[in-house]
Design a protein around this motif. Structure first.
Motif, PDB file in Angstrom:
ATOM      1  N   ALA A 184       0.931  -1.060  -0.032  1.00 23.94           N
ATOM      2  CA  ALA A 184      -0.399  -0.031  -0.140  1.00 23.94           C
ATOM      3  C   ALA A 184       0.801   1.461   0.260  1.00 23.94           C
ATOM      4  CB  ALA A 184      -1.332  -0.050   1.148  1.00 23.94           C
ATOM      5  N   MET A 185       2.073   1.452   0.520  1.00 21.60           N
ATOM      6  CA  MET A 185       2.400   2.032   0.489  1.00 21.60           C
ATOM      7  C   MET A 185       3.759   2.555  -0.741  1.00 21.60           C
ATOM      8  SD  MET A 185       5.835   2.892   3.506  1.00 21.60           S
ATOM      9  CE  MET A 185       5.008   2.708   4.870  1.00 21.60           C
ATOM     10  N   MET A 186       3.946   1.542  -1.147  1.00 18.69           N
ATOM     11  CA  MET A 186       4.904   1.373  -2.676  1.00 18.69           C
ATOM     12  C   MET A 186       3.430   2.104  -3.790  1.00 18.69           C
ATOM     13  SD  MET A 186       7.368   1.041  -2.258  1.00 18.69           S
ATOM     14  CE  MET A 186       8.661   1.139  -3.967  1.00 18.69           C
ATOM     15  N   LEU A 187       2.336   1.693  -3.519  1.00 18.21           N
ATOM     16  CA  LEU A 187       1.518   2.021  -4.218  1.00 18.21           C
ATOM     17  C   LEU A 187       1.311   3.797  -4.536  1.00 18.21           C
ATOM     18  CD1 LEU A 187      -1.078   2.301  -6.190  1.00 18.21           C
ATOM     19  CD2 LEU A 187      -2.849   2.176  -3.218  1.00 18.21           C
ATOM     20  N   TYR A 188       2.084   4.908  -3.506  1.00 18.84           N
ATOM     21  CA  TYR A 188       2.619   6.248  -3.415  1.00 18.84           C
ATOM     22  C   TYR A 188       3.951   6.521  -3.839  1.00 18.84           C
ATOM     23  CZ  TYR A 188      -2.992   5.576  -1.330  1.00 18.84           C
ATOM     24  OH  TYR A 188      -4.378   5.810  -1.999  1.00 18.84           O
ATOM     25  N   ILE A 189       3.961   5.835  -3.130  1.00 19.94           N
ATOM     26  CA  ILE A 189       5.856   6.317  -2.726  1.00 19.94           C
ATOM     27  C   ILE A 189       6.372   5.882  -4.628  1.00 19.94           C
ATOM     28  CG2 ILE A 189       7.639   5.249  -2.975  1.00 19.94           C
ATOM     29  CD1 ILE A 189       6.880   4.708  -0.245  1.00 19.94           C
ATOM     30  N   MET A 190       6.255   5.026  -5.186  1.00 16.25           N
ATOM     31  CA  MET A 190       6.619   5.118  -6.922  1.00 16.25           C
ATOM     32  C   MET A 190       5.938   5.723  -7.887  1.00 16.25           C
ATOM     33  SD  MET A 190       8.562   2.231  -7.407  1.00 16.25           S
ATOM     34  CE  MET A 190       8.262   2.612  -9.437  1.00 16.25           C
ATOM     35  N   PRO A 191       4.812   6.390  -7.792  1.00 14.90           N
ATOM     36  CA  PRO A 191       4.596   7.413  -8.371  1.00 14.90           C
ATOM     37  C   PRO A 191       4.812   9.017  -8.770  1.00 14.90           C
ATOM     38  CG  PRO A 191       2.406   6.072  -8.096  1.00 14.90           C
ATOM     39  CD  PRO A 191       3.670   5.782  -6.904  1.00 14.90           C
ATOM     40  N   VAL A 192       5.506   8.946  -7.268  1.00 16.05           N
ATOM     41  CA  VAL A 192       6.125  10.297  -6.719  1.00 16.05           C
ATOM     42  C   VAL A 192       7.261  10.177  -7.382  1.00 16.05           C
ATOM     43  CG1 VAL A 192       7.151  12.231  -4.652  1.00 16.05           C
ATOM     44  CG2 VAL A 192       4.874  10.633  -4.842  1.00 16.05           C
ATOM     45  N   MET A 193       8.124   9.133  -7.103  1.00 14.98           N
ATOM     46  CA  MET A 193       9.859   8.870  -7.558  1.00 14.98           C
ATOM     47  C   MET A 193       9.492   8.810  -9.139  1.00 14.98           C
ATOM     48  SD  MET A 193      10.984   5.734  -5.551  1.00 14.98           S
ATOM     49  CE  MET A 193      12.291   5.214  -6.068  1.00 14.98           C
ATOM     50  N   ILE A 194       8.585   8.327  -9.933  1.00 16.38           N
ATOM     51  CA  ILE A 194       8.661   8.119 -11.419  1.00 16.38           C
ATOM     52  C   ILE A 194       8.517   9.710 -11.616  1.00 16.38           C
ATOM     53  CG2 ILE A 194       6.851   8.041 -13.039  1.00 16.38           C
ATOM     54  CD1 ILE A 194       8.509   5.301 -12.827  1.00 16.38           C
ATOM     55  N   ILE A 195       8.222  10.324 -10.735  1.00 13.03           N
ATOM     56  CA  ILE A 195       7.052  12.342 -11.214  1.00 13.03           C
ATOM     57  C   ILE A 195       9.054  12.711 -10.756  1.00 13.03           C
ATOM     58  CG2 ILE A 195       6.217  14.609 -10.577  1.00 13.03           C
ATOM     59  CD1 ILE A 195       3.527  12.910 -10.067  1.00 13.03           C
ATOM     60  N   VAL A 196       9.259  12.706  -9.693  1.00 11.72           N
ATOM     61  CA  VAL A 196      10.883  13.029  -9.869  1.00 11.72           C
ATOM     62  C   VAL A 196      11.727  13.073 -10.578  1.00 11.72           C
ATOM     63  CG1 VAL A 196      12.545  12.995  -8.250  1.00 11.72           C
ATOM     64  CG2 VAL A 196      10.386  13.647  -7.495  1.00 11.72           C
ATOM     65  N   PHE A 197      12.029  11.343 -10.989  1.00  9.28           N
ATOM     66  CA  PHE A 197      12.886  11.044 -12.307  1.00  9.28           C
ATOM     67  C   PHE A 197      12.587  11.596 -13.712  1.00  9.28           C
ATOM     68  CE2 PHE A 197      13.326   7.170  -9.453  1.00  9.28           C
ATOM     69  CZ  PHE A 197      14.356   8.076  -8.935  1.00  9.28           C
ATOM     70  N   ALA A 198      11.566  11.609 -13.807  1.00  7.61           N
ATOM     71  CA  ALA A 198      10.647  12.671 -14.926  1.00  7.61           C
ATOM     72  C   ALA A 198      11.260  14.202 -15.241  1.00  7.61           C
ATOM     73  CB  ALA A 198       8.980  11.752 -15.548  1.00  7.61           C
TER      74      ALA A 198
END
Length: 241
Positions: A184-198
């Motif tokens: 459940a935590m990764m559900l929100y962490i991964m999109p944020v990480m992708i945005i930062v990288f992108a």
């Protein structure tokens, strides 16, 4: 695998090493090939090659999803075994392992089956990432409103990449996120990480993420369709309406 560290080194036919010669360069050549067919449209070429790769590894993804579904179905019985053998002494833990393996054999489930498709597809996806980053011609072209070699000036692509990552993971984790706090935590962490990288990486890579995510959303929906319908019919407490 030293070529994995050469993300800023241009790739060409003279690049040496197994990683460069047999994974990165063929993918770079494929992008260039489709760009030449589409009047130097490298953005469209990235989309085409992304779809080709996703279709190529689709059987692996289906196998991985089915294996994950089988393991999920056994979770209640596995939890009962853990309760039964809750003691931490060595003999009890050995008994737990034995009965767990018997449970897998009884239902014909291989706990490692879901790992093999991932192991096979990861070099391909990482290699494609390298091909995009290291193909010099890509950086000199634009697509839609952005330059492929620069980050999206309007942050549209990074936000879409983050949103599609969230949707894809939400569909993939349907019915399981509540049972696993880490998921459940990764559900929100991964999109944020992708945005930062992108935001910081070239837009060509963000384009690849968005197309790949959209494909995964459609793929997961069709593979897990019955499970998604069942999950949507359950209230927060877990019992059917």
């Amino acid at each position: 695998m030293t070529g994995c560290t050469e993300v800023n080194v241009p790739i060409n036919a003279e690049s040496e090493g197994f990683w460069n010669s047999y994974i990165v360069y063929p993918l770079s050549w494929l992008i260039t090939y489709f760009a030449n067919l589409t009047n130097e449209n490298y953005g469209l070429a990235i989309i085409i090659v992304t779809l080709i790769i996703r279709f190529a590894i689709l059987p692996l993804m289906i196998k991985q999803t089915k294996s994950s579904k089988a393991m999920q179905a056994l979770q209640p019985e596995m939890q009962e075994l853990r309760k039964k053998y809750s003691s931490k002494d060595q003999k009890t833990q050995q008994k737990l392992q034995q009965e767990t393996m018997q449970l897998f054999q009884k239902h014909g489930v291989n706990p490692l089956a879901g790992c093999f498709p991932l192991i096979i597809q990861m070099p391909i996806l990482i290699g494609f990432y390298h091909a995009i980053m290291r193909t010099e011609a890509i950086a000199n072209h634009n697509f839609l409103w952005f330059d492929l070699g620069e980050s999206d000036p309007y942050y549209i692509l990074p936000l879409v990449a983050g949103l599609t990552t969230f949707i894809q993971q939400k569909i993939m984790m349907a019915g399981t996120a509540n049972q696993n706090p880490q998921m459940a935590m990764m559900l929100y962490i991964m999109p944020v990480m992708i945005i930062v990288f992108a935001v910081t990486f070239p837009a060509a890579l963000s384009l690849y993420w968005v197309v790949g995510n959209l494909f995964m959303i459609v793929q997961t929906y069709f593979i897990k369709g019955p499970d998604l319908k069942e999950a949507s019919e359950k209230p927060a407490g877990g019992a059917k309406k």
